[in-house]
Scaffold this motif. Structure first.
Motif, PDB file in Angstrom:
ATOM      1  N   ARG B  91       0.819  -1.208   0.000  1.00  0.00           N
ATOM      2  CA  ARG B  91       0.000   0.000   0.000  1.00  0.00           C
ATOM      3  C   ARG B  91       0.857   1.263   0.000  1.00  0.00           C
ATOM      4  O   ARG B  91       0.584   2.212  -0.733  1.00  0.00           O
ATOM      5  CB  ARG B  91      -0.918  -0.025   1.228  1.00  0.00           C
ATOM      6  N   GLU B  92       1.922   1.241   0.818  1.00  0.00           N
ATOM      7  CA  GLU B  92       2.809   2.412   0.889  1.00  0.00           C
ATOM      8  C   GLU B  92       3.524   2.644  -0.439  1.00  0.00           C
ATOM      9  O   GLU B  92       3.760   3.785  -0.839  1.00  0.00           O
ATOM     10  CB  GLU B  92       3.843   2.232   2.009  1.00  0.00           C
ATOM     11  N   ASN B  93       3.868   1.550  -1.117  1.00  0.00           N
ATOM     12  CA  ASN B  93       4.477   1.653  -2.440  1.00  0.00           C
ATOM     13  C   ASN B  93       3.603   2.475  -3.374  1.00  0.00           C
ATOM     14  O   ASN B  93       4.069   3.373  -4.055  1.00  0.00           O
ATOM     15  CB  ASN B  93       4.656   0.244  -3.043  1.00  0.00           C
ATOM     16  N   ILE B  94       2.301   2.122  -3.379  1.00  0.00           N
ATOM     17  CA  ILE B  94       1.379   2.801  -4.292  1.00  0.00           C
ATOM     18  C   ILE B  94       1.094   4.222  -3.809  1.00  0.00           C
ATOM     19  O   ILE B  94       1.039   5.163  -4.592  1.00  0.00           O
ATOM     20  CB  ILE B  94       0.063   2.007  -4.422  1.00  0.00           C
ATOM     21  N   ARG B  95       0.960   4.351  -2.475  1.00  0.00           N
ATOM     22  CA  ARG B  95       0.604   5.653  -1.919  1.00  0.00           C
ATOM     23  C   ARG B  95       1.692   6.689  -2.195  1.00  0.00           C
ATOM     24  O   ARG B  95       1.408   7.856  -2.475  1.00  0.00           O
ATOM     25  CB  ARG B  95       0.354   5.539  -0.425  1.00  0.00           C
ATOM     26  N   LEU B  96       2.943   6.237  -2.129  1.00  0.00           N
ATOM     27  CA  LEU B  96       4.071   7.138  -2.378  1.00  0.00           C
ATOM     28  C   LEU B  96       3.949   7.771  -3.767  1.00  0.00           C
ATOM     29  O   LEU B  96       4.130   8.982  -3.937  1.00  0.00           O
ATOM     30  CB  LEU B  96       5.386   6.360  -2.267  1.00  0.00           C
ATOM     31  N   ALA B  97       3.613   6.916  -4.752  1.00  0.00           N
ATOM     32  CA  ALA B  97       3.467   7.421  -6.119  1.00  0.00           C
ATOM     33  C   ALA B  97       2.278   8.361  -6.223  1.00  0.00           C
ATOM     34  O   ALA B  97       2.349   9.397  -6.882  1.00  0.00           O
ATOM     35  CB  ALA B  97       3.322   6.254  -7.089  1.00  0.00           C
ATOM     36  N   GLY B  98       1.185   8.013  -5.544  1.00  0.00           N
ATOM     37  CA  GLY B  98      -0.002   8.857  -5.576  1.00  0.00           C
ATOM     38  C   GLY B  98       0.279  10.228  -4.989  1.00  0.00           C
ATOM     39  O   GLY B  98      -0.183  11.253  -5.488  1.00  0.00           O
ATOM     40  N   TRP B  99       1.084  10.250  -3.943  1.00  0.00           N
ATOM     41  CA  TRP B  99       1.441  11.506  -3.277  1.00  0.00           C
ATOM     42  C   TRP B  99       2.242  12.403  -4.219  1.00  0.00           C
ATOM     43  O   TRP B  99       1.918  13.579  -4.400  1.00  0.00           O
ATOM     44  CB  TRP B  99       2.235  11.208  -2.010  1.00  0.00           C
ATOM     45  N   ARG B 104      -3.725  13.986  -2.057  1.00  0.00           N
ATOM     46  CA  ARG B 104      -3.556  14.083  -0.605  1.00  0.00           C
ATOM     47  C   ARG B 104      -4.793  13.563   0.103  1.00  0.00           C
ATOM     48  O   ARG B 104      -5.872  13.483  -0.487  1.00  0.00           O
ATOM     49  CB  ARG B 104      -3.339  15.540  -0.169  1.00  0.00           C
ATOM     50  N   GLY B 105      -4.629  13.217   1.370  1.00  0.00           N
ATOM     51  CA  GLY B 105      -5.739  12.906   2.259  1.00  0.00           C
ATOM     52  C   GLY B 105      -6.651  11.795   1.759  1.00  0.00           C
ATOM     53  O   GLY B 105      -6.184  10.779   1.240  1.00  0.00           O
ATOM     54  N   ARG B 106      -7.952  11.998   1.903  1.00  0.00           N
ATOM     55  CA  ARG B 106      -8.915  10.958   1.569  1.00  0.00           C
ATOM     56  C   ARG B 106      -8.868  10.600   0.080  1.00  0.00           C
ATOM     57  O   ARG B 106      -8.958   9.452  -0.308  1.00  0.00           O
ATOM     58  CB  ARG B 106     -10.326  11.437   1.953  1.00  0.00           C
ATOM     59  N   LYS B 107      -8.678  11.620  -0.760  1.00  0.00           N
ATOM     60  CA  LYS B 107      -8.603  11.396  -2.212  1.00  0.00           C
ATOM     61  C   LYS B 107      -7.517  10.389  -2.547  1.00  0.00           C
ATOM     62  O   LYS B 107      -7.681   9.501  -3.377  1.00  0.00           O
ATOM     63  CB  LYS B 107      -8.294  12.724  -2.917  1.00  0.00           C
ATOM     64  N   LEU B 108      -6.369  10.558  -1.870  1.00  0.00           N
ATOM     65  CA  LEU B 108      -5.226   9.678  -2.090  1.00  0.00           C
ATOM     66  C   LEU B 108      -5.595   8.242  -1.723  1.00  0.00           C
ATOM     67  O   LEU B 108      -5.359   7.310  -2.501  1.00  0.00           O
ATOM     68  CB  LEU B 108      -4.039  10.170  -1.252  1.00  0.00           C
ATOM     69  N   GLU B 109      -6.219   8.066  -0.533  1.00  0.00           N
ATOM     70  CA  GLU B 109      -6.556   6.719  -0.070  1.00  0.00           C
ATOM     71  C   GLU B 109      -7.556   6.052  -1.021  1.00  0.00           C
ATOM     72  O   GLU B 109      -7.443   4.874  -1.334  1.00  0.00           O
ATOM     73  CB  GLU B 109      -7.128   6.761   1.346  1.00  0.00           C
TER      74      GLU B 109
END
Lengths: 312, 251
Positions: B91-99, B104-109
């Motif tokens: 999840r962190e792998n994907i979240r890093l790219a999304g960031w 940000r925030g809920r949109k990112l999740e």
């Protein structure tokens, strides 16, 4: 371990550390001050060496520069020590940021050797600049009891550990871990790795300089060979690796273990501590490559990384 | 991409490569081992710099930008040998790219959840990168690339090593992406994949583009067959064809 257990453990350790001066045993307080100092230094090394995966051999430069700058400003320009301390910390942080830009282009052994040279070069410059004390060093006014310095060092150590905790659980921490895993991949997901690495290096420099600033006042006499001793970097590194690189508690644990063992060994013979340090390094490398706190994590993937085929 | 060339020392790897990609299309890039496919991807993605020529993304010249800046423009790549973040969870792998992609925030999740679902990785969200299987790592690479909201996706053998079932799922994902308007340059050795999804195929051989066109047409070209099978094999076959059996036609 759950978060609640971690918080409780943290609170207990800090409380115990705060109550320690009640013993009024000067020797004990002096040893504890040293341990707190190394816990803070090891934590500062952990930011660049543990989290980001850049094994610096020159972090003593920040410690030494912090001590020398603070002393120079207060002795030569008669600044109040608190002002001198702030300027020294900021100056060292800036020094880390600016030198990080070229140095962090190097990787692995090249980075290690370049940082080692950085520390030696910084010492050479300081030794030859009169304003910075030259080879003579500085004498600072004696100040208060040992307890003050114990609390100051402890405060920096707690700050360093708390800061590391916040970083690890932040987006910035994920960026650093990503750089450690695979820098090119980090760049390809849009991470400005140069900026991230330099920031980590600068934060490491700021913490190291804070310790140096307090150290100068604690010892009330500093000279370049003492505050730029490469052995200090080696201690930071070994403590972090022994406790668990990239963890919050690892550097602190390593500092306590090595600090206590060195004191015990010193009571037998002065050279015994070096022998012990050497054996400690070998034991960590051979039996605990991930450190004491790293053992519960599966070592899987480590081998895979080594056996990875060439790209292209 | 205009007249791009790259050499390593005295070795000319790519020479005079020029092509442009149509928005929203899938272009296959094929060629024998050592043809220069991965080098080409490295040049476009910024991991390597061309010695000659220019690379443009829309109207912006990108061949001298750092890798991370190119990625933020929406020109995103995957790697032939999977490169994931071992110390971070899936999840962190994907979240890093999304960031870094600006969320940000809920949109990112929400975005991360959606991507994990598309790539069928939801059940592995908390697993550290190092503990994922190879097919999972391959899909994670794709998922991570998607989190950057790519406009152009460079896929360097994302399907190599997958079994037929996994392959079908991966192809399905690429089709979904094309329907969303993502332009793709797909490097693959598996002809089944290339023929199945490409609107257009480029063939690279010894550092030069030797063919460019719709997939059915390109595989029929004798110079493409020569590159893969050898000149003599193709000549023999053509002789046989000319002698009456008919069927295979040259170019």
């Amino acid at each position: 371990m759950s978060k609640r257990v971690n918080y409780a453990l943290f609170a207990v350790v800090v409380l115990a550390a705060l109550l320690l001066p009640l013993t009024s045993n000067d020797y004990l307080i002096q040893v504890a001050t040293g341990i707190a100092m190394y816990a803070a230094l090891a934590s500062s090394w952990n930011l660049i060496g543990g989290l980001t995966g850049y094994p610096s051999f020159g972090n003593v430069a920040f410690f030494g520069l912090g001590a020398v700058l603070a002393a120079a400003l207060s002795v030569n320009l008669h600044w109040p020590y608190i002002d001198a301390a702030l300027a020294a910390v900021l100056g060292s942080g800036l020094f880390g940021l600016v030198l990080g830009l070229p140095l962090l282009r190097l990787r692995g052994h090249y980075f290690s050797i370049a940082t080692l040279a950085l520390a030696e070069a910084t010492m050479a410059v300081v030794t030859n600049v009169n304003f910075l004390g030259g080879g003579q060093g500085f004498s600072l006014p004696l100040l208060g009891s040992g307890k003050i310095f114990y609390y100051l060092m402890l405060g920096i150590a707690v700050l360093a550990a708390a800061g590391t905790y916040l970083i690890i659980n932040s987006h910035f921490g994920n960026i650093l871990l990503a750089i450690k895993s695979d820098e090119l991949a980090a760049q390809s997901v849009g991470v400005n790795t140069v900026l991230a690495k330099s920031t980590a290096f600068a934060l490491s420099a700021v913490l190291g300089a804070m310790v140096g600033v307090v150290y100068a006042l604690w010892q009330s006499y500093i000279d370049p060979p003492t505050v730029f001793d490469p052995g200090i970097t080696v201690f930071m590194l070994v403590m972090t690796l022994m406790g668990g690189a990239g963890t919050v508690a690892g550097p602190v644990l390593g500092a306590v273990i090595i600090g206590v063992l060195t004191q015990l060994a010193m009571s037998f013979s002065k050279n015994a501590s070096s022998l012990l340090l050497g054996l400690g390094i070998m034991a960590v490398v051979l039996f605990l490559p991930r450190g004491i706190l790293g053992v519960h994590r599966p070592a899987k993937g480590g081998e895979r990384r080594g056996a990875r085929p060439l790209r292209g | 991409m205009r007249e791009v060339g790259k050499s390593f020392g005295g070795l000319q790897v790519l020479e005079g490569i020029s092509f442009s990609l149509t928005e929203g299309s899938i272009t296959g890039l094929i060629g024998p081992n050592g043809a220069g496919k991965s080098t080409l991807v490295n040049l476009i993605g910024g991991a390597d710099r061309p010695n000659r020529g220019e690379i443009y993304f829309h109207s912006l010249r990108v061949d001298h930008l750092p890798v991370w800046r190119i990625a933020r423009l929406g020109l995103v790549r995957t790697f032939q040998v999977t490169r994931i973040f071992n110390d971070l969870t899936l999840r962190e792998n994907i979240r890093l790219a999304g960031w870094t992609g600006g969320l940000r925030g809920r949109k990112l999740e929400t975005e991360v959840d959606g991507i994990m679902q598309l790539c069928e990785l939801e059940t592995k969200a908390g697993v550290p990168g190092r503990d994922l299987s190879l097919p999972e790592q391959k899909r994670l690479q794709l998922a991570r690339a998607l989190a950057l909201k790519p406009k152009l996706l460079l896929l360097d053998e994302v399907m190599a090593g997958l079994n037929p079932a996994e392959l079908d799922r991966a192809i399905q994902i690429l089709r979904v992406l094309r329907d969303r308007g993502v332009t793709m340059l797909v490097i693959e050795h598996l002809m089944r994949v290339i023929m199945g999804i490409s609107d257009r195929v480029l063939v690279l051989h010894q550092g030069s583009l030797i063919a460019d066109g719709p997939p059915e047409q390109v595989v029929g070209l004798s110079r493409v067959q020569e590159a893969y099978l050898g000149r003599r094999y193709v000549q023999n076959r053509e002789t046989a064809a000319a002698n009456g059996s008919g069927g295979v036609s040259g170019c």
